[in-house]
Design a protein around this motif. Sequence first.
Motif, mmCIF file in Angstrom:
data_model
loop_
_atom_site.group_PDB
_atom_site.id
_atom_site.type_symbol
_atom_site.label_atom_id
_atom_site.label_comp_id
_atom_site.label_asym_id
_atom_site.label_seq_id
_atom_site.Cartn_x
_atom_site.Cartn_y
_atom_site.Cartn_z
ATOM 1 N N ASP A 130 -41.735 27.993 76.558
ATOM 2 C CA ASP A 130 -41.844 27.952 78.019
ATOM 3 C C ASP A 130 -42.498 26.643 78.484
ATOM 4 O OD1 ASP A 130 -40.799 30.542 78.174
ATOM 5 O OD2 ASP A 130 -42.792 31.449 77.955
ATOM 6 N N ARG A 156 -41.003 34.580 82.171
ATOM 7 C CA ARG A 156 -41.323 33.948 80.886
ATOM 8 C C ARG A 156 -42.372 34.753 80.100
ATOM 9 N NH1 ARG A 156 -40.589 29.691 84.517
ATOM 10 N NH2 ARG A 156 -38.984 28.197 83.894
ATOM 11 N N SER A 169 -40.282 32.601 75.420
ATOM 12 C CA SER A 169 -39.417 33.668 75.921
ATOM 13 C C SER A 169 -38.397 33.973 74.829
ATOM 14 C CB SER A 169 -38.700 33.235 77.198
ATOM 15 O OG SER A 169 -39.647 32.968 78.220
ATOM 16 N N ASP A 192 -37.241 30.396 73.071
ATOM 17 C CA ASP A 192 -37.384 29.123 73.785
ATOM 18 C C ASP A 192 -38.830 28.955 74.233
ATOM 19 O OD1 ASP A 192 -35.546 26.906 74.985
ATOM 20 O OD2 ASP A 192 -36.981 27.390 76.575
ATOM 21 N N LYS A 228 -36.495 34.371 80.920
ATOM 22 C CA LYS A 228 -36.977 33.197 81.664
ATOM 23 C C LYS A 228 -37.054 33.502 83.161
ATOM 24 C CE LYS A 228 -37.176 29.738 78.584
ATOM 25 N NZ LYS A 228 -38.386 28.902 78.364
ATOM 26 N N TYR A 258 -32.063 34.202 79.011
ATOM 27 C CA TYR A 258 -32.041 33.766 80.406
ATOM 28 C C TYR A 258 -32.755 34.778 81.294
ATOM 29 C CZ TYR A 258 -30.229 32.341 84.953
ATOM 30 O OH TYR A 258 -30.131 31.942 86.268
#
Length: 336
Positions: free
Chosen positions: A206, A326, A291, A204, A322, A319
Amino acid sequence: HEDLHLRDGAQRALGFAEESTALTPPARIAILTANSRKPSLAHTILAQSAEFDVAEMTLSEAHSLAARDPRPDVYITPATLNRSDDGLQFLSDLRCQRDTRDAGVLLFVPEDKVNTYTMALDFGANDVLYEDYSSQELHLRIARLVARKRQADRLRARVKDGLRAAITDPLTGLHNRRYAIPHLKRLLDEAASMKQSMALMLIDLDRFKAVNDTYGHAAGDAVLVEVAKRMQNNLRTVDLVARIGGEEFLVAMPGADLEQGKEAAHRLRRVICDTPILLPNALPDITVSVSIGLALGSKFSSPSLTVEAIMGLADSALYSAKSEGRNQVTISQSAA
């Protein structure tokens, strides 16, 4: 034919540009003969037209040509060449091979061979002519076969484009979620049957919303495209790379163990954040980070680890990455 016209009508209704009407090359016509050194009547008739690129050949030469590009658009063959059923056998061979099954085929049949006429149609001939034909009729029938072949080629190309669009993210060119999830299931099943491991990453970007808010959506698109390119360039060709959400990506590495998965995840994190990304419209270069949550399908003997389970493990690890600051790789506890 109707489907093609419906698609054309829908495109015009939506305001899409019509297809290019570039100069069409002459259709490639292959005429089979027992003796290619003696021009046949069909060759003499069709060679007079600029619409056709005509070549005469023996049965063995035709078989060799069928394996090379560019292949003929239309084959013309007598029902009888060296033996009484050579033409029908060649027709059957064409229809059984993927590369030639869509070619147009016209068979010449003696007028007293009505059974051969019907057999030719059953074997897949597009058209049949009695050997006592006129030059005008031959020309018109071949022109019709060529037109039908080219129309069918267009329709197949559109179907292929539609299938490709259905499983491809139009921005990055990566596979999309529709393709990734079923393919991930196949990879897990193969890993189970071969008792191999498979590394799965959920990645994902950041603070991606800040990129869109600060620089605009064109800049955000440029970031997504560049990140996708860097991931593809730093993974194996057998690895699955997909964009499954706005700024979320999935990477599956079949056959990779925990150490190989960790090495690849840290490499991806570095190549994305270490080099600034060039933005369009003279905007300043920016640096982005990702991340990564890593999960592992270990060497199990049955496909007990489902797609939902392994994605859940990777999502929990993402998760954690994060929440812990991150720009880092977190490994699922089950993998660790």
